[in-house]
Write a protein that holds these residues in place. Sequence first.
Motif, mmCIF file in Angstrom:
data_model
loop_
_atom_site.group_PDB
_atom_site.id
_atom_site.type_symbol
_atom_site.label_atom_id
_atom_site.label_comp_id
_atom_site.label_asym_id
_atom_site.label_seq_id
_atom_site.Cartn_x
_atom_site.Cartn_y
_atom_site.Cartn_z
ATOM 1 N N UNK A 123 0.073 -7.313 8.086
ATOM 2 C CA UNK A 123 -0.100 -6.047 8.808
ATOM 3 C C UNK A 123 1.153 -5.196 8.730
ATOM 4 N N UNK A 124 2.307 -5.821 8.916
ATOM 5 C CA UNK A 124 3.583 -5.090 8.826
ATOM 6 C C UNK A 124 3.801 -4.514 7.443
ATOM 7 N N UNK A 125 3.474 -5.305 6.408
ATOM 8 C CA UNK A 125 3.657 -4.833 5.033
ATOM 9 C C UNK A 125 2.712 -3.684 4.694
ATOM 10 N N UNK A 126 1.524 -3.672 5.333
ATOM 11 C CA UNK A 126 0.556 -2.614 5.041
ATOM 12 C C UNK A 126 0.991 -1.262 5.597
ATOM 13 N N UNK A 127 1.988 -1.261 6.484
ATOM 14 C CA UNK A 127 2.451 -0.009 7.104
ATOM 15 C C UNK A 127 3.789 0.454 6.553
ATOM 16 N N UNK A 128 4.288 -0.174 5.496
ATOM 17 C CA UNK A 128 5.542 0.212 4.856
ATOM 18 C C UNK A 128 5.254 0.946 3.557
ATOM 19 N N UNK A 129 6.290 1.524 2.990
ATOM 20 C CA UNK A 129 6.159 2.020 1.625
ATOM 21 C C UNK A 129 6.747 0.983 0.676
ATOM 22 N N UNK A 130 6.611 1.228 -0.622
ATOM 23 C CA UNK A 130 7.009 0.212 -1.594
ATOM 24 C C UNK A 130 8.495 -0.088 -1.523
ATOM 25 N N UNK A 131 9.317 0.930 -1.287
ATOM 26 C CA UNK A 131 10.755 0.713 -1.208
ATOM 27 C C UNK A 131 11.149 -0.155 -0.032
ATOM 28 N N UNK A 132 10.494 0.054 1.115
ATOM 29 C CA UNK A 132 10.826 -0.735 2.299
ATOM 30 C C UNK A 132 10.397 -2.192 2.133
ATOM 31 N N UNK A 133 9.300 -2.426 1.417
ATOM 32 C CA UNK A 133 8.862 -3.809 1.186
ATOM 33 C C UNK A 133 9.885 -4.571 0.366
ATOM 34 N N UNK A 134 10.547 -3.878 -0.573
ATOM 35 C CA UNK A 134 11.494 -4.532 -1.464
ATOM 36 C C UNK A 134 12.883 -4.699 -0.851
ATOM 37 N N UNK A 135 13.104 -4.171 0.343
ATOM 38 C CA UNK A 135 14.435 -4.263 0.948
ATOM 39 C C UNK A 135 14.776 -5.699 1.318
ATOM 40 N N UNK A 136 16.050 -6.022 1.234
ATOM 41 C CA UNK A 136 16.548 -7.328 1.645
ATOM 42 C C UNK A 136 17.824 -7.130 2.453
ATOM 43 N N UNK A 137 17.932 -7.728 3.635
ATOM 44 C CA UNK A 137 16.936 -8.577 4.304
ATOM 45 C C UNK A 137 15.684 -7.778 4.676
ATOM 46 N N UNK A 138 14.563 -8.445 4.776
ATOM 47 C CA UNK A 138 13.312 -7.734 5.020
ATOM 48 C C UNK A 138 13.267 -7.082 6.398
ATOM 49 N N UNK A 139 12.498 -6.014 6.496
ATOM 50 C CA UNK A 139 12.302 -5.298 7.751
ATOM 51 C C UNK A 139 11.233 -6.018 8.568
ATOM 52 N N UNK A 140 11.590 -6.374 9.802
ATOM 53 C CA UNK A 140 10.626 -7.076 10.648
ATOM 54 C C UNK A 140 9.643 -6.121 11.317
ATOM 55 N N UNK A 141 10.099 -4.911 11.636
ATOM 56 C CA UNK A 141 9.241 -3.948 12.315
ATOM 57 C C UNK A 141 9.393 -2.598 11.625
ATOM 58 N N UNK A 142 8.309 -1.976 11.197
ATOM 59 C CA UNK A 142 8.413 -0.674 10.512
ATOM 60 C C UNK A 142 9.030 0.383 11.419
ATOM 61 N N UNK A 143 9.907 1.173 10.865
ATOM 62 C CA UNK A 143 10.456 2.305 11.622
ATOM 63 C C UNK A 143 9.459 3.450 11.683
ATOM 64 N N UNK A 144 8.644 3.581 10.619
ATOM 65 C CA UNK A 144 7.573 4.585 10.588
ATOM 66 C C UNK A 144 6.280 3.875 10.205
ATOM 67 N N UNK A 145 5.268 4.028 11.037
ATOM 68 C CA UNK A 145 3.982 3.381 10.764
ATOM 69 C C UNK A 145 3.174 4.276 9.824
ATOM 70 N N UNK A 146 3.049 3.847 8.594
ATOM 71 C CA UNK A 146 2.395 4.658 7.564
ATOM 72 C C UNK A 146 0.912 4.313 7.499
#
Length: 276
Positions: free
Chosen positions: A30-53
């Motif tokens: 669910x969290x990954x479905x609300x990110x963009x491609x760049x945010x998914x590839x970030x490391x360390x990973x984002x636990x909570x989206x800053x913007x719900x897409x």
Amino acid sequence: MNYRVRGQITTYFFLGILTFLFLFPLYWIFRSSLLDLGEIMEYPPILLPTVFRWENYNEVLNRVDFLMYIGNTFIIIVPVLIGVGLTSSLAAFGFARIDFPLRNFWFSLVIMTILMPSIVTLVPTYIGWSKLGLTTTFLPLILPAFFGGGAFNIFLLRQFLLTVPRDLDESAVMDGAGFFTIYSRIILPLVKPALVAVLLFTFVGVWNDFLNQLVYLNDQNMYTVALGLSTLRSSLTSPMHLIMAGTMIMVIPATIIFLVGQRYFTEGIATTGIKG
């Protein structure tokens, strides 16, 4: 702290861990479905989206006609549930309540079919449906449900029926009731928890089925949710966040159905096989 309280704390601790292990993958999708491609590839990973897409879901629905795929899936699921519920309960009633020659032998043969992998019968079954000219229709996925309803379902319902006192049947017979009256007016209401469990298993199995639907459904207009999601995954232009959004679209209906029937499901599983 006495042993009882310590045991309860330990139980709740392990239940909490199991709940976390079960829900975390669902949250991650669910969290990954609300990110963009760049945010998914970030490391360390984002636990909570800053913007719900939420627009990711609109983009998925524009790329893949999930509404049509969901409709096709329910065209299969609804008659399958009817067939499984009717025929498996009738077969279980026969094995649990009717005395006929070699009853235990025939029941053993039914149980033995559980040991046979479905892939073994896939080719001969496909040849049979092909001879009938039905390989490009929904019928090969629907009609088998009306011929027994599955060995595991028969076993589950039969074990549940063994917990129902036979005095009820004998009283109904004394009042002039036949087998079908006993089945429809006495057994079915009592077997409802186990029957709901069977229907939930069947729903999830058909909803997630990929192999059989891939074999028989060659027209993309007949695709189900599982096949529709596979087309999204196989597309080279579908980034990861859109695949996760499509996965959530597939998961949500099955989760809702399970939560609605959870009470009956738990009761059916807990009481099956307890005789007395």
